[in-house]
Design an enzyme around this catalytic site. Structure first.
Site, PDB file in Angstrom:
ATOM      1  N   SER A 406     -48.897  19.621 -91.278  1.00 34.73           N
ATOM      2  CA  SER A 406     -50.112  19.295 -91.656  1.00 34.73           C
ATOM      3  C   SER A 406     -50.161  19.350 -93.052  1.00 34.73           C
ATOM      4  O   SER A 406     -51.837  18.541 -92.920  1.00 34.73           O
ATOM      5  CB  SER A 406     -50.905  19.898 -90.265  1.00 34.73           C
ATOM      6  OG  SER A 406     -50.323  19.372 -89.453  1.00 34.73           O
ATOM      7  N   HIS A 427     -46.672  13.139 -89.394  1.00 39.53           N
ATOM      8  CA  HIS A 427     -48.015  13.445 -88.549  1.00 39.53           C
ATOM      9  C   HIS A 427     -48.199  12.935 -87.549  1.00 39.53           C
ATOM     10  O   HIS A 427     -50.256  12.555 -87.466  1.00 39.53           O
ATOM     11  CB  HIS A 427     -49.096  14.124 -90.036  1.00 39.53           C
ATOM     12  CG  HIS A 427     -50.147  15.019 -89.339  1.00 39.53           C
ATOM     13  ND1 HIS A 427     -51.278  15.318 -90.463  1.00 39.53           N
ATOM     14  CD2 HIS A 427     -49.978  16.116 -88.775  1.00 39.53           C
ATOM     15  CE1 HIS A 427     -51.770  16.102 -89.646  1.00 39.53           C
ATOM     16  NE2 HIS A 427     -51.195  16.713 -89.043  1.00 39.53           N
TER      17      HIS A 427
END
Length: 696
Positions: A406, A427
């Site tokens: 992240s 992601h």
């Protein structure tokens, strides 16, 4: 006749065939052809007219190429009225999809037949408008007021069986549309069936329209188009005549056409289609992916594995121990049971996906044939580098190695392998089998075909894939950190977390930042704050009440207490009374004298922080275009779709006013409120963010 509509006679029947591939969109030429076909049929002695579509569908809706352009005659409302007014029997035979204007054409026909697989709907509210060619007046007369309200305000698609049950169509028949249509027309003629115009049917029954309006507005979190559509349906019931109802529908339609929300929704519609079209990938073929690996079977890893399985990709999932592997399998099976319950998959598919399609192992050697592997382990650079070292040793040449980080530097992760060209960031957002956003993070040495593979995978998983460069938090989390800071600052200075959350949900977000923190787990952000602390600029203001809450072991929903208190069996939380004391203690320690903030100022600061950071992200090239940011915020962070995204919202508000406010806020904190150079440049040039989208 227009080339878009073919005319032929089949005995007493004039047959109008739409031939405007790929979806027979109701562009100007199609409308002209339909009008000419009806007029010709009336002149040459036909007793009935059949309308159907060639190819894969009936009229699938408006021609999106005409959006934003001056309308051309015949306009759809007048065309539908003209079809309905014909003295001949007009029949529509539907297959594929009859959406929006397509369904309105069918409703203006006198009879309707469909193949079993046909889909219908009036999805106009999703574009910020309402059905404007009689849909809100005709559908209630056929389906009843309550059913029509639900269908129109939701914009959902419904099948032929439901349409038949509701009285929207008259018959379902297997076969090709021309064949079943002609047979039905002949049947009607032989029976001496009357011409049956929907507009001549009695007005539908009344309901409590004020209650329906309020409930629809609340459900849409402030979106105007579904609630306004309630008023249009109300006109079908209460107007003095059908014609008066049509006029009221048109007035409401034009009102919405001029609204900011319509502009936002149109921007979202086109941007969703444009976001994955990258000039750098023209002519670049992705690598073939027929099997996937996933490292880590926690919530995120299990969600990624579930998404892959639902896309018919076999998955090998690696965990550290047998117990962890069993737990991971249980999570995936739970996710798939949810899909089974919702009708997304069958029992047979569930058995296949949880059987041979899913392999759970503890040995990286099981990944030897995987074409793409996604790592979803703990957010720690050391842990991730160790995982990628193992992937380098066990994965076959040419396998794509992806990290789900992240925040962390994908270049540093790639450096732990001998093949950095094969490494990319993918992601996902939790729950990964539900959330539509996928940030595709390009590292310095990522090969073009690896980037293309990331986007191809996103498409296969039915994600909205957005290209991102490397920075702390990439596009979405970097912007979120900025507006979350703005929320914390306004609380430190005197607002309450609950006022902030209320202002933000009032704008249209599903949750405010403090409730969202509780949901995600306050400990996650706490860990990130501690990671950044050694390199934090001494000029940065640091509210401490967040840390103080975490230090007491309160991490949000997972512990039953955070900014809110969560009770078993009760939906949502109630404000945690201890929070006010922590904030007061923080204010005293930092010498802050609290003041009152209006809801409008709270929201303005929150939004200005979001826009300013987003402008920095675009200006630095982390996002290629403003629309990339808008799609990230729409699909990953709950930004209300009817505003189009933060940078579209900024254009609609006026960039000069936003910059002026940021400069005013800088008088109290010139470190946080540093205007983005791109924002200053656009204001100086008198340009909106949207101009940068047009540059490609």
């Amino acid at each position: 006749m227009s080339e878009a509509i073919a005319y032929e006679r089949a005995g007493d029947v004039a047959v109008l065939k739409a031939q405007n591939p790929p979806v027979n969109a109701l562009g100007a030429e199609v409308r002209k052809g339909l009008l000419a076909g009806i007029e010709r049929a009336e002149q040459d002695g036909a007793k009935a007219v059949l309308i159907y579509g060639e190819g894969r569908t009936y009229f699938a809706g408006a021609d999106i190429r005409e959006f934003g352009r001056p309308p051309k005659d015949p306009q759809l409302p007048a065309l539908c009225s003209r079809i309905e007014a014909s003295p001949l029997i007009v029949v529509s035979a539907m297959h594929g999809t009859a959406l929006g204007g397509g369904l309105e054409v069918a409703l203006s026909s006198h009879y309707r037949i469909a193949v079993p697989s046909a889909k219908m709907g009036l999805p106009e509210v999703n574009l910020g408008i309402l059905p404007g060619a009689g849909g809100t007046q005709r559908l209630p007369r056929l389906a009843g007021t309550e059913a029509a309200l639900e269908m129109i305000t939701s914009g959902r698609h419904f099948g032929a069986a439901e349409a038949l049950e509701k009285g929207i169509i008259d018959k379902i028949e297997e076969g090709d549309p021309r064949g079943i249509g002609l047979a039905y027309v002949q049947e009607l003629l032989e029976q001496g069936a009357p011409r049956r115009a929907v507009g001549e049917m009695p007005a539908p029954d009344a309901v409590d329209f004020d209650a329906a309006y309020a409930a629809t507005l609340k459900k849409g979190r402030g979106q105007l188009s579904p609630a306004t559509a309630v008023r249009a349906v109300q006109a079908a019931v209460e107007a003095e005549s059908f014609e008066a109802g049509l006029q009221r529908e048109r007035a409401l339609f034009m009102e919405l056409m001029g609204s900011d929300q319509r502009q936002g929704l149109i921007h979202a519609f086109f941007s969703e289609r444009a976001v994955s079209k990258l000039p750098e990938l023209e002519g670049v073929e992705p690598r073939e992916v027929v099997s996937m690996g996933v490292i880590g079977g926690g919530t995120m890893g299990a969600g990624i594995a579930t998404a892959a399985l639902l896309a018919d990709l076999p998955v090998v999932l690696i965990e550290m121990t047998d117990d962890a592997a069993a737990a991971a399998r249980g999570r995936i099976e739970g996710n798939l049971k949810g899909a089974l319950k919702r009708g997304k998959i069958t029992e047979a598919q569930y058995d296949r996906l949880t059987g041979g399609a899913l392999t759970v192992a503890t040995d990286y050697a099981a990944l030897s044939q995987a074409d793409l592997v996604v790592e979803a382990v703990f957010e720690d650079m050391g842990v991730k580098r160790d995982v990628f070292g193992k992937l380098d040793a066990h994965c076959k040449p040419g396998a794509v190695l992806a990290t789900n980080t992240s925040y962390l530097d994908v270049d540093e992760i790639a450096a732990s392998t001998s093949r950095p060209q094969d490494v990319i960031g993918l992601h996902f957002f939790s729950p990964a089998h539900v959330m539509k956003l996928l940030e595709v993070v390009v590292a310095e040495k990522t090969a073009p075909e690896v980037l293309a593979t990331g986007f191809a995978l996103g498409k296969r998983l039915k994600k909205v894939a957005v290209r991102s460069g490397i920075c702390d938090g990439f596009i979405g989390n970097r912007i979120m950190n900025a507006y979350r800071k703005a929320a914390e600052y306004v609380v430190l200075d005197g607002a309450s977390p609950y006022q902030v959350d209320q202002a933000v949900t009032g704008f249209g977000f599903p949750m405010g930042p403090f409730a969202m923190g509780d949901l995600a787990g306050l400990d996650i952000n706490w860990a990130a704050r501690k990671r950044r602390a050694p390199t934090r600029d001494p000029r940065e203001r640091v509210p401490r009440f967040y840390e103080m809450l975490c230090e007491s072991g309160d991490f949000g929903q997972k512990t039953g207490k955070g900014f809110y208190i969560y009770e078993e069996g009760r939906r949502g939380g109630v404000p945690n009374p201890q929070v006010a004391g922590l904030i007061a203690e923080d204010q005293e320690q930092q010498g802050v004298t609290p003041r009152e903030f209006s809801d409008a100022e709270v929201l303005r600061r929150y939004m200005c922080a979001m826009v300013n950071e987003a402008a920095k992200v675009v200006g630095e090239g982390i996002a290629r275009r403003p629309l990339d940011v808008d799609m990230v915020m729409l699909f990953g962070y709950g930004f209300p779709r009817f505003w189009g995204g933060p940078l579209k919202w900024a254009d609609l508000q006026g960039l000069d006013g936003i910059l002026a406010d940021i400069r005013a806020y800088a008088a109290e904190d010139d470190f946080f409120w540093q205007p983005a150079p791109l924002l200053e440049q656009l204001v100086a040039e008198g340009k909106p963010f949207d101009d940068l989208n047009k540059d490609g």
